[in-house]
Design a protein around this motif. Structure first.
Motif, PDB file in Angstrom:
ATOM      1  N   GLY A  10       0.908  -1.216  -0.022  1.00  0.00           N
ATOM      2  CA  GLY A  10      -0.075  -0.120   0.079  1.00  0.00           C
ATOM      3  C   GLY A  10       0.825   1.253  -0.163  1.00  0.00           C
ATOM      4  N   ASP A  11       0.086   2.367   0.344  1.00  0.00           N
ATOM      5  CA  ASP A  11       0.982   3.864   0.195  1.00  0.00           C
ATOM      6  C   ASP A  11       1.304   4.093   1.710  1.00  0.00           C
ATOM      7  N   PHE A  12       2.404   4.711   1.922  1.00  0.00           N
ATOM      8  CA  PHE A  12       2.618   5.540   3.133  1.00  0.00           C
ATOM      9  C   PHE A  12       3.314   6.675   2.917  1.00  0.00           C
ATOM     10  N   ASP A  13       3.165   7.591   4.055  1.00  0.00           N
ATOM     11  CA  ASP A  13       3.703   9.111   4.080  1.00  0.00           C
ATOM     12  C   ASP A  13       5.101   9.019   3.368  1.00  0.00           C
ATOM     13  N   ILE A  14       5.846   8.664   3.958  1.00  0.00           N
ATOM     14  CA  ILE A  14       7.265   8.693   3.412  1.00  0.00           C
ATOM     15  C   ILE A  14       7.694   8.042   2.333  1.00  0.00           C
ATOM     16  N   LYS A  15       6.990   7.477   1.788  1.00  0.00           N
ATOM     17  CA  LYS A  15       7.259   6.532   0.508  1.00  0.00           C
ATOM     18  C   LYS A  15       8.160   5.509   0.467  1.00  0.00           C
ATOM     19  N   ILE A  16       9.286   6.078   1.266  1.00  0.00           N
ATOM     20  CA  ILE A  16      10.553   5.047   1.417  1.00  0.00           C
ATOM     21  C   ILE A  16      10.840   4.909   2.744  1.00  0.00           C
ATOM     22  N   PHE A  17      10.996   3.293   3.127  1.00  0.00           N
ATOM     23  CA  PHE A  17      10.905   3.053   4.480  1.00  0.00           C
ATOM     24  C   PHE A  17      12.453   2.076   4.740  1.00  0.00           C
ATOM     25  N   ALA A  18      13.557   2.640   5.224  1.00  0.00           N
ATOM     26  CA  ALA A  18      14.521   1.856   5.572  1.00  0.00           C
ATOM     27  C   ALA A  18      14.322   0.758   6.397  1.00  0.00           C
ATOM     28  N   VAL A  19      15.030  -0.297   6.041  1.00  0.00           N
ATOM     29  CA  VAL A  19      14.864  -1.790   6.940  1.00  0.00           C
ATOM     30  C   VAL A  19      16.411  -1.999   7.038  1.00  0.00           C
ATOM     31  N   ARG A  20      16.384  -2.939   8.067  1.00  0.00           N
ATOM     32  CA  ARG A  20      18.000  -3.638   8.255  1.00  0.00           C
ATOM     33  C   ARG A  20      17.669  -5.200   8.189  1.00  0.00           C
TER      34      ARG A  20
END
Length: 337
Positions: free
Chosen positions: A72-82
């Motif tokens: 889906g969509d989310f405000d920050i558009k890009i979400f960093a993961v580790r």
């Protein structure tokens, strides 16, 4: 060799379309898996107007969606993961906070995956393992590599959409694009029975585009030969993005070689797509692997290349086109090599 350029979220503006056309793209691709049909039709009409204003011979390709599952969509558009990070994924079209949950735009997510399953995002940029089914709509996963998750990217869990849903989607899309008359359309190869039904849907509409069939799953030589002998299909597209996640990645080179050789054997046009010159999104000089990959593609005798991220997610979409033209001209000038 034809150059297909995909228009995406960073290249939707008119000035970017002009740059892509003026750089020498032969075909402008719109992926209807993103946005709704009405929005896409408006974008295609804008491109058609720009092509006419520039007196260009560029054509329009509409790439049909297969109703894939997407984030889906989310405000920050890009979400960093580790790596080893645990996250919650939930059936939802939007999430206000990805730390709370990442949205997956499908119902009953918990029933479409299983514990220990490996799921990839996009073209495989991020991999994750399902560690718990919390309920019918919610799962917990462990991230397997560092990186970023982009909004509305494909959620590759190998869940197959029913034929009924696929045919309905194709019928609705064909009906609505009949008013804009695209030069080409691209459809997925599903199986011969379903594709025959899709073929009849296309023939029943008031459009006569050239049809490109996309190979997104493993295929054998006899199936390829049957596709090549079908004059309804103008060309075969090797979708390396989908093949690289739908099949074991080590088989990608084998499939690419098989499809090209079989297509050339039957004089069927063939196009290679995905990660052609992705290094040019950030680099002035392409990576050596990109240069060598494109060189081998050219030498194999294919009829076209398709840029995806290179022109859809870049602030300089004309650059990979100019780079590709330099490499193509150089290789073609040494025909004996």
């Amino acid at each position: 060799m034809l150059i297909f350029a995909t228009v995406g979220h960073t290249t939707l503006a008119e000035d970017q379309i002009r740059k892509i056309v003026l750089a020498g793209a032969d075909v402008i691709r719109y992926n209807f898996a993103y946005r709704n049909i009405s929005e896409n039709i408006e974008l295609v009409c804008t491109a058609q107007r720009i092509i006419e204003e520039l007196n260009s011979s560029a054509q329009i390709l509409i790439d049909f969606p297969l109703n894939k599952i997407r984030l889906g969509d989310f405000d920050i558009k890009i979400f960093a993961v580790r790596e080893n990070q645990e996250l919650i994924l939930k059936s939802a079209p939007f999430s206000p906070n990805c730390h709370e949950y990442i949205p997956v735009d499908t119902q009953l997510l918990g029933q479409k995956v299983y514990v220990d399953q490996t799921i990839t995002i996009g073209d495989g940029e991020i991999s994750m393992q399902v560690i718990e089914i919390l309920n019918t709509d919610t799962i917990k996963v462990k991230i397997l590599n560092n990186g970023v998750i982009n909004y509305i990217k494909t959620f590759n869990c190998k869940y197959r959409i029913s034929e009924e849903v696929i045919l309905k989607l194709y019928d609705e899309t064909l009906e609505k694009i009949s008013m804009i008359g695209p030069d080409k359309i691209a459809i997925s190869f599903i199986n011969f029975e379903t594709n025959e039904k899709i073929k009849q849907l296309i023939l029943s509409k008031n459009i006569q585009p050239k049809v490109i069939i996309k190979i997104e799953y493993g295929i054998n030589e006899s199936e390829l030969e049957k596709i090549c002998l079908d004059n309804f299909y103008n060309a075969i597209l090797i979708d390396r993005g989908e093949l690289g996640i739908n099949e074991p990645f080590e088989k990608l080179g084998y499939y690419q070689d098989l499809i090209i050789k079989t297509a050339k054997k039957f004089n069927k046009r063939v196009i290679v797509s995905t990660q052609i010159l992705e290094s040019t999104i950030y680099n002035y000089i392409p990576s050596r692997s990109d240069i060598n990959d494109l060189t081998e593609i050219i030498r194999s005798g294919v009829d076209g290349i398709m840029f995806c991220m290179e022109t859809s997610s870049s602030i300089r979409p004309a650059y990979p086109i100019s780079v590709a033209k330099k490499i193509i001209l150089e290789i073609q000038s040494h025909k004996k090599i």
